[in-house]
Design an enzyme around this catalytic site. Structure first.
Site, PDB file in Angstrom:
ATOM      1  CE1 TYR A  40      31.781  74.667  58.360  1.00  0.00           C
ATOM      2  CE2 TYR A  40      30.156  75.756  59.740  1.00  0.00           C
ATOM      3  CZ  TYR A  40      30.480  74.786  58.813  1.00  0.00           C
ATOM      4  OH  TYR A  40      29.503  73.959  58.332  1.00  0.00           O
ATOM      5  CD  GLU A  52      30.684  72.806  55.404  1.00  0.00           C
ATOM      6  OE1 GLU A  52      30.351  72.218  56.433  1.00  0.00           O
ATOM      7  OE2 GLU A  52      31.310  72.253  54.488  1.00  0.00           O
TER       8      GLU A  52
END
Ligand code: ADP
Ligand code: MG
Length: 390
Positions: free
Chosen positions: A109, A197
Protein backbone atom coordinates in the site's frame (compact mmCIF):
# COMPACT_ATOMS: atom_id res chain seq x y z
CA UNK A 1 -13.26 16.11 -6.67
CA UNK A 2 -12.54 12.48 -7.49
CA UNK A 3 -11.38 11.04 -10.78
CA UNK A 4 -11.48 7.55 -12.28
CA UNK A 5 -8.69 5.02 -11.98
CA UNK A 6 -7.83 5.24 -15.69
CA UNK A 7 -7.55 9.04 -15.46
CA UNK A 8 -5.36 8.84 -12.35
CA UNK A 9 -3.13 6.33 -14.12
CA UNK A 10 -2.78 8.55 -17.21
CA UNK A 11 -1.79 11.43 -14.97
CA UNK A 12 0.64 9.34 -12.93
CA UNK A 13 2.20 7.97 -16.09
CA UNK A 14 2.98 11.55 -17.16
CA UNK A 15 4.89 12.02 -13.92
CA UNK A 16 6.85 8.82 -14.37
CA UNK A 17 4.96 6.34 -12.22
CA UNK A 18 4.94 2.93 -13.88
CA UNK A 19 1.42 1.63 -14.58
CA UNK A 20 0.31 -1.34 -16.72
CA UNK A 21 -0.45 -0.60 -20.40
CA UNK A 22 -4.19 -0.02 -20.59
CA UNK A 23 -7.06 1.52 -22.57
CA UNK A 24 -10.44 2.78 -21.51
CA UNK A 25 -13.50 1.39 -23.32
CA UNK A 26 -17.13 2.48 -23.34
CA UNK A 27 -18.52 -0.49 -25.26
CA UNK A 28 -17.94 -4.23 -25.46
CA UNK A 29 -16.49 -3.87 -28.97
CA UNK A 30 -14.11 -1.16 -27.81
CA UNK A 31 -12.98 -3.39 -24.97
CA UNK A 32 -12.16 -6.22 -27.37
CA UNK A 33 -10.27 -3.86 -29.69
CA UNK A 34 -8.42 -2.40 -26.73
CA UNK A 35 -7.25 -5.85 -25.65
CA UNK A 36 -6.12 -6.68 -29.21
CA UNK A 37 -4.16 -3.45 -29.46
CA UNK A 38 -2.57 -3.97 -26.06
CA UNK A 39 -1.48 -7.47 -27.04
CA UNK A 40 -0.46 -10.19 -24.61
CA UNK A 41 -2.36 -13.21 -23.37
CA UNK A 42 -4.13 -12.09 -20.24
CA UNK A 43 -6.03 -8.91 -19.53
CA UNK A 44 -7.84 -7.39 -16.60
CA UNK A 45 -11.18 -5.71 -17.25
CA UNK A 46 -11.85 -3.12 -14.56
CA UNK A 47 -15.12 -1.30 -13.91
CA UNK A 48 -14.56 2.46 -13.68
CA UNK A 49 -16.66 3.97 -10.92
CA UNK A 50 -15.79 6.43 -8.16
CA UNK A 51 -15.78 3.79 -5.45
CA UNK A 52 -13.27 1.28 -4.21
CA UNK A 53 -13.66 -2.35 -3.22
CA UNK A 54 -14.43 -3.22 -6.83
CA UNK A 55 -12.48 -6.47 -6.60
CA UNK A 56 -14.75 -7.68 -3.80
CA UNK A 57 -17.85 -6.66 -5.75
CA UNK A 58 -16.89 -8.50 -8.95
CA UNK A 59 -15.84 -5.34 -10.77
CA UNK A 60 -12.30 -6.56 -11.57
CA UNK A 61 -12.21 -9.51 -13.95
CA UNK A 62 -9.38 -11.43 -15.51
CA UNK A 63 -9.70 -12.61 -19.11
CA UNK A 64 -7.53 -15.17 -20.93
CA UNK A 65 -8.81 -14.50 -24.46
CA UNK A 66 -10.37 -11.72 -26.50
CA UNK A 67 -13.71 -13.50 -26.23
CA UNK A 68 -13.39 -13.50 -22.49
CA UNK A 69 -12.55 -9.78 -22.52
CA UNK A 70 -15.77 -9.30 -24.46
CA UNK A 71 -17.71 -11.38 -21.97
CA UNK A 72 -16.22 -9.56 -18.94
CA UNK A 73 -16.92 -6.14 -20.45
CA UNK A 74 -20.48 -7.24 -21.20
CA UNK A 75 -20.93 -8.26 -17.56
CA UNK A 76 -19.84 -4.81 -16.41
CA UNK A 77 -20.79 -2.06 -18.87
CA UNK A 78 -24.31 -0.73 -18.43
CA UNK A 79 -24.87 -2.55 -15.17
CA UNK A 80 -24.85 -1.44 -11.57
CA UNK A 81 -21.88 -2.57 -9.56
CA UNK A 82 -22.29 -3.00 -5.83
CA UNK A 83 -19.12 -2.82 -3.72
CA UNK A 84 -18.59 -2.35 0.02
CA UNK A 85 -18.30 1.40 -0.76
CA UNK A 86 -21.27 2.03 -3.07
CA UNK A 87 -24.28 1.30 -0.88
CA UNK A 88 -26.92 -1.25 -1.85
CA UNK A 89 -28.03 0.53 -5.03
CA UNK A 90 -24.55 0.29 -6.53
CA UNK A 91 -23.19 2.51 -9.28
CA UNK A 92 -23.77 2.41 -13.00
CA UNK A 93 -20.66 1.30 -14.88
CA UNK A 94 -20.28 3.39 -18.03
CA UNK A 95 -16.74 2.38 -18.96
CA UNK A 96 -14.08 -0.17 -18.22
CA UNK A 97 -10.32 -0.05 -18.17
CA UNK A 98 -8.75 -2.92 -20.11
CA UNK A 99 -5.23 -3.60 -18.88
CA UNK A 100 -2.48 -6.09 -19.44
CA UNK A 101 -2.61 -8.54 -16.54
CA UNK A 102 0.57 -8.67 -14.50
CA UNK A 103 1.92 -11.59 -12.57
CA UNK A 104 1.88 -10.33 -8.98
CA UNK A 105 4.58 -11.40 -6.52
CA UNK A 106 3.68 -9.10 -3.68
CA UNK A 107 1.28 -6.23 -3.01
CA UNK A 108 1.94 -3.08 -0.97
CA UNK A 109 0.00 0.00 0.00
CA UNK A 110 1.27 3.48 -0.84
CA UNK A 111 -0.68 6.65 -0.22
CA UNK A 112 -0.24 10.39 0.09
CA UNK A 113 -2.62 12.46 2.16
CA UNK A 114 -2.66 15.88 3.73
CA UNK A 115 -2.30 15.41 7.46
CA UNK A 116 -4.23 18.32 8.92
CA UNK A 117 -2.59 17.83 12.31
CA UNK A 118 0.95 18.42 11.08
CA UNK A 119 -0.22 20.44 8.05
CA UNK A 120 2.03 18.37 5.82
CA UNK A 121 1.68 16.04 2.92
CA UNK A 122 2.28 12.66 4.51
CA UNK A 123 3.33 9.38 2.95
CA UNK A 124 1.55 6.32 4.28
CA UNK A 125 2.88 2.92 3.31
CA UNK A 126 2.33 -0.65 4.35
CA UNK A 127 3.48 -4.12 3.40
CA UNK A 128 -0.15 -5.17 3.88
CA UNK A 129 -1.24 -4.25 0.34
CA UNK A 130 -4.53 -4.98 -1.37
CA UNK A 131 -6.40 -4.64 1.94
CA UNK A 132 -8.29 -1.46 2.91
CA UNK A 133 -5.85 0.77 4.73
CA UNK A 134 -8.57 1.51 7.31
CA UNK A 135 -8.69 -2.20 8.07
CA UNK A 136 -4.89 -2.42 8.36
CA UNK A 137 -4.91 0.63 10.65
CA UNK A 138 -7.53 -0.96 12.88
CA UNK A 139 -6.11 -4.46 12.99
CA UNK A 140 -2.35 -4.10 12.48
CA UNK A 141 -1.41 -0.52 13.33
CA UNK A 142 2.23 -1.59 13.59
CA UNK A 143 2.26 -2.44 9.89
CA UNK A 144 1.77 1.16 8.79
CA UNK A 145 4.67 3.47 8.06
CA UNK A 146 4.17 7.27 8.10
CA UNK A 147 6.51 9.97 6.92
CA UNK A 148 5.69 13.69 6.80
CA UNK A 149 7.13 15.80 3.98
CA UNK A 150 8.71 19.17 4.70
CA UNK A 151 7.29 21.44 1.99
CA UNK A 152 10.51 23.50 1.85
CA UNK A 153 12.59 20.58 0.55
CA UNK A 154 10.02 18.08 -0.72
CA UNK A 155 10.13 14.32 -0.30
CA UNK A 156 13.81 13.47 0.28
CA UNK A 157 15.66 10.39 -0.98
CA UNK A 158 16.51 9.23 2.52
CA UNK A 159 12.86 9.33 3.52
CA UNK A 160 11.89 7.18 0.55
CA UNK A 161 14.67 4.68 1.27
CA UNK A 162 13.51 4.48 4.87
CA UNK A 163 9.89 3.86 3.85
CA UNK A 164 10.89 1.32 1.21
CA UNK A 165 13.08 -0.62 3.63
CA UNK A 166 10.39 -0.57 6.34
CA UNK A 167 7.81 -2.16 4.06
CA UNK A 168 10.27 -4.86 3.08
CA UNK A 169 11.56 -3.81 -0.34
CA UNK A 170 15.15 -4.76 -1.08
CA UNK A 171 17.97 -4.34 -3.60
CA UNK A 172 17.17 -2.40 -6.76
CA UNK A 173 13.54 -2.06 -5.67
CA UNK A 174 14.64 0.61 -3.19
CA UNK A 175 15.89 3.20 -5.73
CA UNK A 176 12.94 2.27 -7.95
CA UNK A 177 10.51 2.92 -5.08
CA UNK A 178 12.27 6.21 -4.35
CA UNK A 179 11.72 7.41 -7.92
CA UNK A 180 8.12 6.27 -7.82
CA UNK A 181 7.33 7.96 -4.50
CA UNK A 182 8.91 11.21 -5.64
CA UNK A 183 6.94 11.11 -8.90
CA UNK A 184 3.76 10.52 -6.93
CA UNK A 185 4.65 13.39 -4.63
CA UNK A 186 5.22 15.79 -7.54
CA UNK A 187 1.95 14.75 -9.13
CA UNK A 188 0.15 15.30 -5.83
CA UNK A 189 1.71 18.69 -5.11
CA UNK A 190 1.52 20.11 -8.63
CA UNK A 191 -2.17 19.31 -9.02
CA UNK A 192 -3.51 20.35 -5.61
CA UNK A 193 -4.46 16.80 -4.70
CA UNK A 194 -5.95 15.86 -1.36
CA UNK A 195 -5.41 12.14 -1.71
CA UNK A 196 -3.38 9.81 -3.91
CA UNK A 197 -3.63 6.14 -3.19
CA UNK A 198 -1.89 3.26 -4.91
CA UNK A 199 -3.38 0.08 -3.56
CA UNK A 200 -1.87 -2.16 -4.56
CA UNK A 201 1.60 -1.07 -5.47
CA UNK A 202 2.91 -4.41 -6.66
CA UNK A 203 6.11 -6.22 -7.41
CA UNK A 204 5.26 -7.87 -10.72
CA UNK A 205 6.63 -10.10 -13.47
CA UNK A 206 10.44 -9.67 -13.49
CA UNK A 207 10.46 -7.87 -10.13
CA UNK A 208 9.57 -4.32 -11.23
CA UNK A 209 7.30 -2.05 -9.18
CA UNK A 210 3.98 -1.14 -10.73
CA UNK A 211 0.92 0.87 -9.65
CA UNK A 212 -1.93 -1.60 -10.24
CA UNK A 213 -4.64 0.65 -8.85
CA UNK A 214 -4.80 4.42 -8.48
CA UNK A 215 -7.22 6.66 -6.71
CA UNK A 216 -6.88 10.44 -6.64
CA UNK A 217 -8.93 13.21 -5.20
CA UNK A 218 -8.42 16.96 -5.66
CA UNK A 219 -9.21 20.16 -3.86
CA UNK A 220 -12.37 21.57 -5.42
CA UNK A 221 -11.31 25.09 -4.43
CA UNK A 222 -8.17 24.82 -6.56
CA UNK A 223 -9.88 23.59 -9.73
CA UNK A 224 -9.94 27.09 -11.21
CA UNK A 225 -6.19 26.81 -11.73
CA UNK A 226 -6.08 23.12 -12.71
CA UNK A 227 -7.51 22.90 -16.19
CA UNK A 228 -6.26 19.38 -16.84
CA UNK A 229 -7.86 18.09 -13.64
CA UNK A 230 -11.11 19.99 -14.17
CA UNK A 231 -11.44 18.34 -17.59
CA UNK A 232 -11.48 14.95 -15.86
CA UNK A 233 -14.57 15.74 -13.82
CA UNK A 234 -17.30 13.15 -14.32
CA UNK A 235 -20.63 14.68 -13.39
CA UNK A 236 -22.35 11.30 -13.65
CA UNK A 237 -20.52 10.27 -10.50
CA UNK A 238 -21.71 13.25 -8.49
CA UNK A 239 -24.98 14.05 -6.77
CA UNK A 240 -27.06 15.75 -9.53
CA UNK A 241 -28.46 18.19 -6.96
CA UNK A 242 -24.95 19.29 -6.04
CA UNK A 243 -24.00 19.68 -9.70
CA UNK A 244 -27.09 21.80 -10.39
CA UNK A 245 -26.42 23.91 -7.29
CA UNK A 246 -22.87 24.67 -8.45
CA UNK A 247 -24.30 25.86 -11.77
CA UNK A 248 -26.52 28.34 -9.91
CA UNK A 249 -23.69 29.59 -7.70
CA UNK A 250 -25.11 27.85 -4.63
CA UNK A 251 -23.13 25.81 -2.13
CA UNK A 252 -25.16 22.67 -1.60
CA UNK A 253 -24.20 19.45 0.14
CA UNK A 254 -26.76 16.66 0.42
CA UNK A 255 -27.17 15.02 3.84
CA UNK A 256 -29.49 12.31 5.07
CA UNK A 257 -32.00 14.05 7.36
CA UNK A 258 -35.46 15.50 6.61
CA UNK A 259 -35.16 19.22 7.44
CA UNK A 260 -34.27 21.18 4.31
CA UNK A 261 -32.13 24.25 5.04
CA UNK A 262 -31.84 27.45 3.01
CA UNK A 263 -29.38 29.78 4.65
CA UNK A 264 -26.98 32.58 3.73
CA UNK A 265 -23.36 32.18 4.76
CA UNK A 266 -21.48 28.99 5.53
CA UNK A 267 -21.12 29.82 9.22
CA UNK A 268 -24.83 30.49 9.66
CA UNK A 269 -25.62 27.34 7.67
CA UNK A 270 -23.50 25.32 10.11
CA UNK A 271 -25.11 27.05 13.10
CA UNK A 272 -28.54 26.29 11.64
CA UNK A 273 -27.68 22.62 11.24
CA UNK A 274 -26.41 22.59 14.83
CA UNK A 275 -29.60 24.20 16.10
CA UNK A 276 -31.73 21.62 14.27
CA UNK A 277 -29.63 18.78 15.69
CA UNK A 278 -29.74 20.33 19.16
CA UNK A 279 -33.54 20.25 19.04
CA UNK A 280 -33.53 16.61 17.98
CA UNK A 281 -33.88 17.01 14.21
CA UNK A 282 -31.70 16.02 11.27
CA UNK A 283 -30.75 18.42 8.47
CA UNK A 284 -31.37 17.18 4.91
CA UNK A 285 -28.67 19.40 3.46
CA UNK A 286 -26.22 22.20 3.87
CA UNK A 287 -27.11 25.11 1.60
CA UNK A 288 -25.46 28.50 1.45
CA UNK A 289 -27.16 30.89 -0.98
CA UNK A 290 -24.26 33.31 -0.57
CA UNK A 291 -24.29 37.09 -0.36
CA UNK A 292 -26.52 39.23 -2.56
CA UNK A 293 -28.95 36.41 -3.32
CA UNK A 294 -31.48 37.43 -5.98
CA UNK A 295 -35.08 36.17 -5.87
CA UNK A 296 -34.13 33.78 -8.72
CA UNK A 297 -31.29 32.34 -6.68
CA UNK A 298 -33.63 31.76 -3.75
CA UNK A 299 -36.14 30.03 -6.01
CA UNK A 300 -33.36 27.82 -7.41
CA UNK A 301 -32.36 26.95 -3.87
CA UNK A 302 -35.92 25.75 -3.23
CA UNK A 303 -35.95 23.77 -6.45
CA UNK A 304 -32.80 21.92 -5.45
CA UNK A 305 -33.76 21.28 -1.84
CA UNK A 306 -37.16 19.95 -2.97
CA UNK A 307 -35.57 17.40 -5.31
CA UNK A 308 -34.70 15.44 -2.20
CA UNK A 309 -37.79 13.30 -1.46
CA UNK A 310 -36.90 12.95 2.23
CA UNK A 311 -37.39 16.68 2.90
CA UNK A 312 -40.47 17.11 5.15
CA UNK A 313 -40.02 20.74 6.14
CA UNK A 314 -37.82 23.66 5.07
CA UNK A 315 -36.13 26.15 7.35
CA UNK A 316 -35.14 29.44 5.72
CA UNK A 317 -32.67 31.27 7.93
CA UNK A 318 -31.38 34.58 6.62
CA UNK A 319 -29.24 37.09 8.43
CA UNK A 320 -28.99 39.78 5.81
CA UNK A 321 -25.93 41.96 5.64
CA UNK A 322 -25.00 42.11 1.98
CA UNK A 323 -28.25 40.26 1.31
CA UNK A 324 -31.60 42.01 1.46
CA UNK A 325 -34.54 40.48 3.29
CA UNK A 326 -37.00 41.94 0.78
CA UNK A 327 -35.26 40.12 -2.09
CA UNK A 328 -35.20 36.89 -0.13
CA UNK A 329 -38.89 37.33 0.65
CA UNK A 330 -39.67 37.93 -3.01
CA UNK A 331 -37.77 34.77 -3.85
CA UNK A 332 -39.79 32.85 -1.26
CA UNK A 333 -43.09 34.07 -2.63
CA UNK A 334 -41.95 33.38 -6.19
CA UNK A 335 -40.93 29.84 -5.22
CA UNK A 336 -44.31 29.23 -3.54
CA UNK A 337 -46.06 30.44 -6.67
CA UNK A 338 -43.93 28.57 -9.24
CA UNK A 339 -43.08 25.32 -7.50
CA UNK A 340 -45.49 22.87 -5.96
CA UNK A 341 -44.26 23.11 -2.39
CA UNK A 342 -46.06 20.53 -0.31
CA UNK A 343 -44.04 20.99 2.87
CA UNK A 344 -44.28 23.59 5.63
CA UNK A 345 -41.80 26.47 5.58
CA UNK A 346 -40.36 28.11 8.67
CA UNK A 347 -38.78 31.51 8.03
CA UNK A 348 -36.42 33.52 10.16
CA UNK A 349 -35.37 36.86 8.71
CA UNK A 350 -33.04 39.39 10.28
CA UNK A 351 -30.90 42.31 9.11
CA UNK A 352 -31.11 44.57 6.08
CA UNK A 353 -34.68 45.48 5.05
CA UNK A 354 -36.19 42.99 7.48
CA UNK A 355 -39.46 44.91 7.87
CA UNK A 356 -39.95 45.11 4.13
CA UNK A 357 -39.20 41.38 3.88
CA UNK A 358 -41.72 40.46 6.56
CA UNK A 359 -44.34 42.69 4.95
CA UNK A 360 -43.92 40.89 1.62
CA UNK A 361 -44.38 37.50 3.26
CA UNK A 362 -47.40 38.67 5.29
CA UNK A 363 -49.06 40.18 2.22
CA UNK A 364 -48.55 37.00 0.18
CA UNK A 365 -51.18 34.88 1.98
CA UNK A 366 -48.91 31.83 1.82
CA UNK A 367 -48.75 30.05 5.20
CA UNK A 368 -45.14 30.81 6.19
CA UNK A 369 -44.35 29.96 9.79
CA UNK A 370 -42.46 33.01 11.07
CA UNK A 371 -39.75 32.73 13.70
CA UNK A 372 -38.02 35.45 15.74
CA UNK A 373 -34.56 33.95 16.09
CA UNK A 374 -32.61 30.80 15.27
CA UNK A 375 -33.55 28.92 18.42
CA UNK A 376 -37.22 29.81 17.94
CA UNK A 377 -36.96 28.67 14.31
CA UNK A 378 -35.52 25.26 15.23
CA UNK A 379 -38.17 24.86 17.95
CA UNK A 380 -40.93 25.62 15.46
CA UNK A 381 -39.47 23.20 12.93
CA UNK A 382 -39.52 20.37 15.44
CA UNK A 383 -43.00 21.25 16.76
CA UNK A 384 -44.37 21.31 13.21
CA UNK A 385 -42.73 18.00 12.37
CA UNK A 386 -44.12 16.37 15.51
CA UNK A 387 -47.62 17.62 14.73
CA UNK A 388 -47.48 16.38 11.14
CA UNK A 389 -48.25 12.78 10.16
CA UNK A 390 -44.96 10.98 9.40
P1 ADP B 1 -10.26 -2.28 -6.04
O1 ADP B 1 -9.29 -1.68 -5.08
O2 ADP B 1 -11.37 -1.35 -6.38
O3 ADP B 1 -10.76 -3.62 -5.59
P2 ADP B 1 -7.96 -2.84 -7.76
O4 ADP B 1 -7.60 -2.07 -8.98
O5 ADP B 1 -7.11 -2.64 -6.57
O6 ADP B 1 -9.50 -2.53 -7.44
O7 ADP B 1 -7.98 -4.36 -8.18
C1 ADP B 1 -8.21 -5.40 -7.23
C2 ADP B 1 -7.12 -6.44 -7.36
O8 ADP B 1 -7.03 -6.92 -8.68
C3 ADP B 1 -5.74 -5.90 -7.04
O9 ADP B 1 -5.46 -5.95 -5.67
C4 ADP B 1 -4.85 -6.82 -7.84
O10 ADP B 1 -4.57 -7.99 -7.09
C5 ADP B 1 -5.71 -7.21 -9.04
N1 ADP B 1 -5.31 -6.43 -10.22
C6 ADP B 1 -5.68 -5.19 -10.56
N2 ADP B 1 -5.13 -4.77 -11.69
C7 ADP B 1 -4.34 -5.78 -12.13
C8 ADP B 1 -3.49 -6.00 -13.27
N3 ADP B 1 -3.32 -5.07 -14.22
N4 ADP B 1 -2.87 -7.19 -13.36
C9 ADP B 1 -3.02 -8.14 -12.42
N5 ADP B 1 -3.81 -8.02 -11.36
C10 ADP B 1 -4.47 -6.86 -11.20
MG1 MG C 1 -7.34 -1.19 -5.03
Amino acid sequence: MNIHEYQAKELLREYGVRVPPGRVAHTVDNAATAAEELGGERWVVKAQIHAGGRGKGGGIRVAGSIDEVRHCADQLIGRHLVTPQTGAAGRLVQRVLVERACRIHKEFYLGLVIDRGTQRITVIASEAGGMDIEEVAARHPGRIVREAVDPAVGLMDFQCRKIAAKIGLTGRQIPEATKLMQALYRCFRDNDALLAEINPLAVVDEGQLMALDAKMSFDGNALYRREQITAMRDFDEEDPKEVEATGHGLNYIALDGDVGCIVNGAGLAMATMDAISFHGGKPANFLDVGGGASPEKVENAFRIVLQDPSVRIILVNIFAGINRCDWIAEGLVQAMRDLKIGVPIVVRLAGTNVDAGRAILAASAFPFIMADNLDDAATRVMATLRAAPA
